[in-house]
Scaffold this motif. Structure first.
Motif, PDB file in Angstrom:
ATOM      1  N   ARG A 176       2.803  22.121   7.409  1.00  0.00           N
ATOM      2  CA  ARG A 176       3.448  20.901   7.917  1.00  0.00           C
ATOM      3  C   ARG A 176       2.704  20.303   9.106  1.00  0.00           C
ATOM      4  O   ARG A 176       2.673  19.087   9.279  1.00  0.00           O
ATOM      5  CB  ARG A 176       4.893  21.185   8.288  1.00  0.00           C
ATOM      6  CG  ARG A 176       5.748  21.453   7.068  1.00  0.00           C
ATOM      7  CD  ARG A 176       7.176  21.785   7.466  1.00  0.00           C
ATOM      8  NE  ARG A 176       7.924  22.193   6.302  1.00  0.00           N
ATOM      9  CZ  ARG A 176       9.028  21.586   5.899  1.00  0.00           C
ATOM     10  NH1 ARG A 176       9.498  20.563   6.567  1.00  0.00           N
ATOM     11  NH2 ARG A 176       9.656  22.013   4.828  1.00  0.00           N
ATOM     12  N   GLU A 177       2.124  21.145   9.927  1.00  0.00           N
ATOM     13  CA  GLU A 177       1.369  20.647  11.086  1.00  0.00           C
ATOM     14  C   GLU A 177       0.151  19.845  10.627  1.00  0.00           C
ATOM     15  O   GLU A 177      -0.127  18.771  11.148  1.00  0.00           O
ATOM     16  CB  GLU A 177       0.930  21.822  11.963  1.00  0.00           C
ATOM     17  CG  GLU A 177       0.305  21.390  13.267  1.00  0.00           C
ATOM     18  CD  GLU A 177      -0.014  22.576  14.165  1.00  0.00           C
ATOM     19  OE1 GLU A 177      -1.118  22.567  14.739  1.00  0.00           O
ATOM     20  OE2 GLU A 177       0.830  23.477  14.284  1.00  0.00           O
ATOM     21  N   LEU A 178      -0.571  20.373   9.666  1.00  0.00           N
ATOM     22  CA  LEU A 178      -1.730  19.668   9.122  1.00  0.00           C
ATOM     23  C   LEU A 178      -1.287  18.365   8.445  1.00  0.00           C
ATOM     24  O   LEU A 178      -1.953  17.336   8.582  1.00  0.00           O
ATOM     25  CB  LEU A 178      -2.483  20.550   8.129  1.00  0.00           C
ATOM     26  CG  LEU A 178      -3.734  19.953   7.513  1.00  0.00           C
ATOM     27  CD1 LEU A 178      -4.764  19.614   8.581  1.00  0.00           C
ATOM     28  CD2 LEU A 178      -4.324  20.911   6.483  1.00  0.00           C
TER      29      LEU A 178
ATOM     30  N   GLU B  54      -3.550  10.372  11.299  1.00  0.00           N
ATOM     31  CA  GLU B  54      -4.932   9.888  11.199  1.00  0.00           C
ATOM     32  C   GLU B  54      -5.034   8.715  10.219  1.00  0.00           C
ATOM     33  O   GLU B  54      -5.652   7.696  10.519  1.00  0.00           O
ATOM     34  CB  GLU B  54      -5.849  10.998  10.681  1.00  0.00           C
ATOM     35  CG  GLU B  54      -6.434  11.890  11.714  1.00  0.00           C
ATOM     36  CD  GLU B  54      -7.383  12.905  11.079  1.00  0.00           C
ATOM     37  OE1 GLU B  54      -8.185  12.536  10.190  1.00  0.00           O
ATOM     38  OE2 GLU B  54      -7.299  14.078  11.472  1.00  0.00           O
ATOM     39  N   LEU B  55      -4.445   8.893   9.058  1.00  0.00           N
ATOM     40  CA  LEU B  55      -4.518   7.851   8.030  1.00  0.00           C
ATOM     41  C   LEU B  55      -3.784   6.589   8.448  1.00  0.00           C
ATOM     42  O   LEU B  55      -4.277   5.475   8.235  1.00  0.00           O
ATOM     43  CB  LEU B  55      -3.955   8.387   6.709  1.00  0.00           C
ATOM     44  CG  LEU B  55      -4.825   9.434   6.029  1.00  0.00           C
ATOM     45  CD1 LEU B  55      -4.035  10.145   4.930  1.00  0.00           C
ATOM     46  CD2 LEU B  55      -6.076   8.803   5.449  1.00  0.00           C
ATOM     47  N   LEU B  56      -2.621   6.729   9.055  1.00  0.00           N
ATOM     48  CA  LEU B  56      -1.870   5.564   9.503  1.00  0.00           C
ATOM     49  C   LEU B  56      -2.620   4.813  10.589  1.00  0.00           C
ATOM     50  O   LEU B  56      -2.617   3.570  10.610  1.00  0.00           O
ATOM     51  CB  LEU B  56      -0.476   5.974   9.972  1.00  0.00           C
ATOM     52  CG  LEU B  56       0.465   6.436   8.868  1.00  0.00           C
ATOM     53  CD1 LEU B  56       1.758   6.971   9.470  1.00  0.00           C
ATOM     54  CD2 LEU B  56       0.747   5.316   7.882  1.00  0.00           C
ATOM     55  N   ALA B  57      -3.263   5.518  11.495  1.00  0.00           N
ATOM     56  CA  ALA B  57      -4.048   4.882  12.542  1.00  0.00           C
ATOM     57  C   ALA B  57      -5.222   4.116  11.925  1.00  0.00           C
ATOM     58  O   ALA B  57      -5.550   2.997  12.341  1.00  0.00           O
ATOM     59  CB  ALA B  57      -4.546   5.911  13.545  1.00  0.00           C
ATOM     60  N   PHE B  58      -5.865   4.714  10.936  1.00  0.00           N
ATOM     61  CA  PHE B  58      -6.973   4.051  10.256  1.00  0.00           C
ATOM     62  C   PHE B  58      -6.498   2.777   9.564  1.00  0.00           C
ATOM     63  O   PHE B  58      -7.097   1.713   9.693  1.00  0.00           O
ATOM     64  CB  PHE B  58      -7.601   5.006   9.238  1.00  0.00           C
ATOM     65  CG  PHE B  58      -8.708   4.369   8.434  1.00  0.00           C
ATOM     66  CD1 PHE B  58      -9.968   4.190   8.982  1.00  0.00           C
ATOM     67  CD2 PHE B  58      -8.477   3.952   7.142  1.00  0.00           C
ATOM     68  CE1 PHE B  58     -10.984   3.592   8.253  1.00  0.00           C
ATOM     69  CE2 PHE B  58      -9.479   3.359   6.401  1.00  0.00           C
ATOM     70  CZ  PHE B  58     -10.749   3.176   6.955  1.00  0.00           C
ATOM     71  N   ILE B  59      -5.403   2.886   8.818  1.00  0.00           N
ATOM     72  CA  ILE B  59      -4.866   1.734   8.099  1.00  0.00           C
ATOM     73  C   ILE B  59      -4.445   0.645   9.082  1.00  0.00           C
ATOM     74  O   ILE B  59      -4.685  -0.537   8.844  1.00  0.00           O
ATOM     75  CB  ILE B  59      -3.675   2.167   7.216  1.00  0.00           C
ATOM     76  CG1 ILE B  59      -4.176   3.056   6.074  1.00  0.00           C
ATOM     77  CG2 ILE B  59      -2.921   0.953   6.670  1.00  0.00           C
ATOM     78  CD1 ILE B  59      -3.092   3.798   5.335  1.00  0.00           C
TER      79      ILE B  59
ATOM     80  N   LEU C 160       0.860  -1.176   0.000  1.00  0.00           N
ATOM     81  CA  LEU C 160       0.000   0.000   0.000  1.00  0.00           C
ATOM     82  C   LEU C 160       0.896   1.225   0.000  1.00  0.00           C
ATOM     83  O   LEU C 160       1.775   1.359   0.846  1.00  0.00           O
ATOM     84  CB  LEU C 160      -0.897   0.022   1.244  1.00  0.00           C
ATOM     85  CG  LEU C 160      -1.744   1.276   1.434  1.00  0.00           C
ATOM     86  CD1 LEU C 160      -2.782   1.384   0.321  1.00  0.00           C
ATOM     87  CD2 LEU C 160      -2.408   1.250   2.786  1.00  0.00           C
ATOM     88  N   ARG C 161       0.721   2.091  -0.957  1.00  0.00           N
ATOM     89  CA  ARG C 161       1.490   3.327  -1.026  1.00  0.00           C
ATOM     90  C   ARG C 161       0.560   4.474  -0.688  1.00  0.00           C
ATOM     91  O   ARG C 161      -0.535   4.588  -1.229  1.00  0.00           O
ATOM     92  CB  ARG C 161       2.064   3.535  -2.412  1.00  0.00           C
ATOM     93  CG  ARG C 161       2.750   4.895  -2.538  1.00  0.00           C
ATOM     94  CD  ARG C 161       3.330   5.098  -3.881  1.00  0.00           C
ATOM     95  NE  ARG C 161       4.638   4.450  -3.855  1.00  0.00           N
ATOM     96  CZ  ARG C 161       5.436   4.357  -4.895  1.00  0.00           C
ATOM     97  NH1 ARG C 161       5.053   4.831  -6.058  1.00  0.00           N
ATOM     98  NH2 ARG C 161       6.596   3.775  -4.800  1.00  0.00           N
ATOM     99  N   LEU C 162       0.997   5.319   0.226  1.00  0.00           N
ATOM    100  CA  LEU C 162       0.205   6.466   0.661  1.00  0.00           C
ATOM    101  C   LEU C 162       1.012   7.729   0.435  1.00  0.00           C
ATOM    102  O   LEU C 162       2.093   7.897   1.002  1.00  0.00           O
ATOM    103  CB  LEU C 162      -0.153   6.327   2.141  1.00  0.00           C
ATOM    104  CG  LEU C 162      -0.869   7.508   2.786  1.00  0.00           C
ATOM    105  CD1 LEU C 162      -2.241   7.699   2.158  1.00  0.00           C
ATOM    106  CD2 LEU C 162      -0.988   7.287   4.283  1.00  0.00           C
ATOM    107  N   ASN C 163       0.515   8.590  -0.419  1.00  0.00           N
ATOM    108  CA  ASN C 163       1.149   9.894  -0.651  1.00  0.00           C
ATOM    109  C   ASN C 163       0.257  10.964  -0.040  1.00  0.00           C
ATOM    110  O   ASN C 163      -0.917  11.051  -0.380  1.00  0.00           O
ATOM    111  CB  ASN C 163       1.309  10.182  -2.144  1.00  0.00           C
ATOM    112  CG  ASN C 163       2.278   9.239  -2.809  1.00  0.00           C
ATOM    113  OD1 ASN C 163       3.195   8.735  -2.189  1.00  0.00           O
ATOM    114  ND2 ASN C 163       2.060   8.982  -4.076  1.00  0.00           N
ATOM    115  N   VAL C 164       0.829  11.742   0.862  1.00  0.00           N
ATOM    116  CA  VAL C 164       0.091  12.826   1.507  1.00  0.00           C
ATOM    117  C   VAL C 164       0.806  14.120   1.161  1.00  0.00           C
ATOM    118  O   VAL C 164       2.009  14.233   1.360  1.00  0.00           O
ATOM    119  CB  VAL C 164       0.036  12.635   3.040  1.00  0.00           C
ATOM    120  CG1 VAL C 164      -0.802  13.713   3.684  1.00  0.00           C
ATOM    121  CG2 VAL C 164      -0.514  11.257   3.389  1.00  0.00           C
TER     122      VAL C 164
END
Length: 37
Positions: free
Chosen positions: A18-20, A27-32, A8-12
């Motif tokens: 940078r804070e956001l 958030e996304l890593l916790a969900f995954i 799974l590749r996640l590009n943010v």
């Protein structure tokens, strides 16, 4: 066997907030991490 592995590749991206970026990435890593395969 197909000789492949799950990936799974996640590009943010952000326009400089940078804070956001860190907040949304966490958030996304916790969900995954919560998804059970």
């Amino acid at each position: 066997m197909s000789n492949t592995e799950p990936l799974l590749r996640l590009n943010v991206e952000t326009r400089g907030d940078r804070e956001l970026l860190a907040e949304k990435t966490e958030e996304l890593l916790a969900f995954i991490d919560g998804i059970k395969f």
